[in-house]
Design a protein around this motif. Structure first.
Motif, PDB file in Angstrom:
ATOM      1  N   THR A  53     -23.890 -39.999  -2.258  1.00  0.00           N
ATOM      2  CA  THR A  53     -22.524 -40.279  -3.191  1.00  0.00           C
ATOM      3  C   THR A  53     -21.820 -39.125  -3.456  1.00  0.00           C
ATOM      4  O   THR A  53     -20.633 -39.026  -3.607  1.00  0.00           O
ATOM      5  N   VAL A  54     -22.626 -38.106  -3.983  1.00  0.00           N
ATOM      6  CA  VAL A  54     -22.041 -37.062  -4.421  1.00  0.00           C
ATOM      7  C   VAL A  54     -21.101 -36.225  -3.450  1.00  0.00           C
ATOM      8  O   VAL A  54     -19.916 -35.816  -3.195  1.00  0.00           O
ATOM      9  N   ASN A  55     -21.934 -36.293  -2.109  1.00  0.00           N
ATOM     10  CA  ASN A  55     -21.349 -35.742  -0.845  1.00  0.00           C
ATOM     11  C   ASN A  55     -19.764 -36.297  -0.509  1.00  0.00           C
ATOM     12  O   ASN A  55     -19.112 -35.818  -0.241  1.00  0.00           O
ATOM     13  N   THR A  56     -20.048 -37.878  -0.432  1.00  0.00           N
ATOM     14  CA  THR A  56     -18.823 -38.629  -0.029  1.00  0.00           C
ATOM     15  C   THR A  56     -17.757 -38.182  -1.138  1.00  0.00           C
ATOM     16  O   THR A  56     -16.481 -38.010  -0.541  1.00  0.00           O
ATOM     17  N   VAL A  57     -17.956 -38.304  -2.316  1.00  0.00           N
ATOM     18  CA  VAL A  57     -16.967 -38.266  -3.474  1.00  0.00           C
ATOM     19  C   VAL A  57     -16.295 -36.966  -3.178  1.00  0.00           C
ATOM     20  O   VAL A  57     -15.037 -36.696  -3.213  1.00  0.00           O
ATOM     21  N   ALA A 111     -24.174 -30.789  -4.972  1.00  0.00           N
ATOM     22  CA  ALA A 111     -22.766 -30.571  -5.000  1.00  0.00           C
ATOM     23  C   ALA A 111     -22.431 -29.237  -4.158  1.00  0.00           C
ATOM     24  O   ALA A 111     -21.388 -29.161  -3.376  1.00  0.00           O
ATOM     25  N   LEU A 112     -23.562 -28.222  -4.317  1.00  0.00           N
ATOM     26  CA  LEU A 112     -23.167 -26.962  -3.939  1.00  0.00           C
ATOM     27  C   LEU A 112     -23.332 -26.845  -2.399  1.00  0.00           C
ATOM     28  O   LEU A 112     -22.395 -26.436  -1.432  1.00  0.00           O
ATOM     29  N   VAL A 113     -24.442 -27.775  -1.828  1.00  0.00           N
ATOM     30  CA  VAL A 113     -24.450 -27.802  -0.291  1.00  0.00           C
ATOM     31  C   VAL A 113     -23.138 -28.604   0.270  1.00  0.00           C
ATOM     32  O   VAL A 113     -22.568 -27.985   1.537  1.00  0.00           O
ATOM     33  N   THR A 114     -22.455 -29.528  -0.535  1.00  0.00           N
ATOM     34  CA  THR A 114     -21.262 -30.231   0.144  1.00  0.00           C
ATOM     35  C   THR A 114     -20.129 -29.289   0.068  1.00  0.00           C
ATOM     36  O   THR A 114     -19.393 -29.191   0.936  1.00  0.00           O
ATOM     37  N   THR A 147     -22.512 -19.690  -1.297  1.00  0.00           N
ATOM     38  CA  THR A 147     -22.695 -21.243  -1.890  1.00  0.00           C
ATOM     39  C   THR A 147     -24.139 -21.612  -1.480  1.00  0.00           C
ATOM     40  O   THR A 147     -24.794 -22.490  -2.211  1.00  0.00           O
ATOM     41  N   LEU A 148     -24.418 -21.598  -0.251  1.00  0.00           N
ATOM     42  CA  LEU A 148     -25.841 -22.100   0.301  1.00  0.00           C
ATOM     43  C   LEU A 148     -26.842 -21.566  -0.567  1.00  0.00           C
ATOM     44  O   LEU A 148     -27.916 -22.217  -0.575  1.00  0.00           O
ATOM     45  N   LEU A 149     -26.810 -20.127  -0.737  1.00  0.00           N
ATOM     46  CA  LEU A 149     -27.816 -19.471  -1.373  1.00  0.00           C
ATOM     47  C   LEU A 149     -27.980 -19.907  -2.809  1.00  0.00           C
ATOM     48  O   LEU A 149     -29.100 -19.964  -3.212  1.00  0.00           O
TER      49      LEU A 149
END
Length: 435
Positions: free
Chosen positions: A271-275, A332-335, A304-306
Motif C-alpha cells: 500500500t505504501v509503495n503504490t501510494v 517508504a525509503l525503498v519506494t 536512500t537504499l542505505l
C-alpha cells in the motif's frame, strides 16, 4: 501548477494521442498481470497439484526465458516495426494463457510459462523503445506517467484476484486466467490503433557524418555485446534493481522471522509503495529529465537504499510498535529508491546508447530487471538475511558503492559521447566549408 499534475499530464502526455493510447494499453496489461501475479503460485499448487520442487523449476525456467526476451525483442526491433512486434507479444501471451486452461502435463505448463515470460519481457522492452521514440526528450515524464498507471493497474488487478482467491474453486482460478488473457487481447487491440513511431533502428551499415565528410565508407553498426562501456552500465544496473526484491521479499520475510511486528503490517508495504509511486513519480522524474539529472538520481539512490537497510537492521531490537514503524519507514525509503532507479535507469539506458542502434542496446539493458528477479530473492534470503542485521548494513553499503561507481562511469561515457558527437559535427562543418 495544477496543469502539471498527474491527471493533466495523462490527458496530454508527451507523444500526444499515440502516447495516451499506449498508456491506456499498458494500464490494461498491468491490471491483467496483477491478477495473474496474485493467483499464479496458488493456481499451480492447488489446481495443477505441483510440489515445491516442480514449482521452483517452473518459475526458474520462466525467469531465464524472461532474461532472453529483452535482447531478442531489441534485436528484432532493429528490423521490424515496434508496433507489430508489441502486438505479437501480447497475442502470444493470450495464446499461452489459453494453453494453461487446456493442458495439465508439466512439460506443456513449462513451455507455456516460459513463452509467457519471454513475451512479457519482450513487450516491456518494446514499450520502452516505443515511448523513447514518441516522447523524445520528455521520455522521463512519460516513464513517470507509465509507472503511475502501471502501479494503479497492478493494484486493481490484485484486488480482482483477491475475489477469485476468496472463492477458491477451480472455476474461479480459471476465470482469473481468462481475465488475464482478455487484458492482453484488449491491450493488443489498443496498440493497433496507434501509428508506428518514427526512427526504426538501422540494420545496415551507413556512413557516419564524420566518415561522409572524409569521404570514407560506411560505419559498422554498433554491437551492444562488444561495447564494454555500455555492458559496464548494464552490469552495474543489476544490483541497482534489488529494491524490488527488498520490498517484495526481504521486508515481509524479515518482519515474519526477525521482528515482533504483527503480520498484518505486511500488506501495508504494498500500500505504501503504490501510494507513493502514484503521488511522487512525476516529481521524482523531474530530476532525471536529462542524462546529468539521471546521474544525480543514481547517487541519491544508493544513499536512500542505505538508509532503508539501516532501518530494517534496527527493527530487530524493538517491540511490535517500534518494529512496525521502522519497517514501514523502510518501505517508504525503498519506494523512493525505486522511483529514482526507475527513471535514472531508463534515461541512462537511452542516453548512453549510440543513436543508430538504440533498439538492440535497450534490449540488452532490459535484462537487468529479469536477472534481478531470478537472483535477487535468493541473494536476500541466502546471504543478506542469513547474516542478520549486519547483512542489511552490508547490502546498503554495497548499493551505495555501486551507485557511486555507476554515476562516475556514466558521466565518463556521456562526456565521451558528447566529444564524439562534437567531433563529427566539426568534421561535417569543415566538409561543408570546403564544398
Amino acid at each position: 501548477m495544477r496543469g502539471n499534475g498527474l491527471w493533466a499530464q495523462l490527458r496530454r502526455p508527451p507523444g500526444g494521442r499515440d502516447a495516451r493510447i499506449m498508456l491506456l494499453a499498458q494500464g490494461v496489461d498491468r491490471t491483467g498481470s496483477g491478477v495473474w501475479a496474485a493467483a499464479s503460485v496458488l493456481y499451480f499448487t492447488y489446481v495443477c497439484g505441483m510440489d515445491a520442487g516442480r514449482l521452483g523449476l517452473l518459475l526458474g525456467v520462466g525467469a531465464v526465458a524472461g532474461i532472453v526476451g529483452s535482447p531478442l525483442a531489441g534485436r528484432a526491433a532493429e528490423r521490424l516495426p515496434v508496433r507489430g512486434l508489441l502486438i505479437g507479444c501480447h497475442l502470444l501471451r493470450v495464446a499461452t494463457m489459453g494453453l494453461l486452461l487446456v493442458v495439465d502435463h508439466f512439460a506443456a505448463l513449462l513451455l507455456s510459462v516460459a513463452l509467457t515470460c519471454l513475451a512479457e519481457r519482450g513487450a516491456k522492452t518494446l514499450e520502452m523503445l516505443f515511448a523513447t521514440r514518441i516522447a523524445g526528450e520528455r521520455r522521463a515524464t512519460y516513464q513517470a506517467l507509465f509507472r503511475s498507471v502501471a502501479n494503479g493497474g497492478y493494484a486493481v488487478g490484485t484486488g480482482f484476484a483477491a475475489i477469485g482467491l476468496a472463492v477458491g474453486s477451480t472455476t474461479a482460478y480459471r476465470a482469473l486466467i481468462v481475465a488475464n488473457a482478455l487484458s492482453y487481447l484488449l491491450a493488443a487491440a489498443l496498440i493497433r490503433r496507434t501509428a508506428e513511431p518514427p526512427g526504426r533502428g538501422l540494420v545496415a551499415a551507413v556512413p557516419s557524418p564524420a566518415q561522409e565528410a572524409a569521404g570514407g565508407g560506411p560505419a559498422a553498426v554498433p554491437n551492444p555485446w562488444r561495447d564494454r562501456g555500455y555492458l559496464l552500465f548494464v552490469l552495474l544496473d543489476l544490483p541497482m534493481c534489488l529494491d524490488d526484491s527488498v520490498l517484495n521479499v526481504g521486508l515481509p520475510l524479515w518482519l515474519i522471522h526477525h521482528t515482533e511486528a504483527p503480520h498484518a503490517v505486511v500488506p501495508a508495504f504494498l500500500t505504501v509503495n503504490t501510494v507513493l509511486v502514484v503521488v511522487l513519480q512525476l516529481r521524482v522524474s523531474a530530476w532525471a529529465e536529462n542524462p546529468r539529472g539521471a546521474t544525480t538520481a543514481v547517487g541519491w539512490y544508493g544513499v536512500t537504499l542505505l538508509a532503508s537497510c539501516g532501518l530494517i537492521a534496527l527493527s530487530t531490537g524493538g517491540g511490535p510498535l517500534t518494529a512496525s514503524l521502522a519497517l514501514l519507514a523502510a518501505a517508504a525509503l525503498v519506494t523512493l529508491a525505486e522511483l529514482m532507479r526507475s527513471v535514472s535507469s531508463w534515461e541512462l539506458a537511452v542516453s548512453l546508447a549510440p543513436p543508430r542502434a538504440k533498439a538492440s542496446y535497450l534490449g540488452v539493458a532490459g535484462m537487468s530487471q529479469s536477472v534481478q528477479k531470478s537472483v535477487g530473492p535468493m541473494l536476500l534470503t541466502g546471504v543478506v538475511m542469513a547474516a542478520g542485521p549486519a547483512g542489511w548494513l552490508a547490502l546498503g553499503a554495497a548499493s551505495t558503492g555501486v551507485a557511486a561507481v555507476q554515476r562516475r562511469a556514466s558521466l565518463r561515457r556521456l562526456a565521451a559521447l558528447e566529444a564524439s558527437a562534437g567531433a563529427a559535427a566539426g568534421a561535417l562543418s569543415a566538409a561543408a566549408v570546403v564544398g
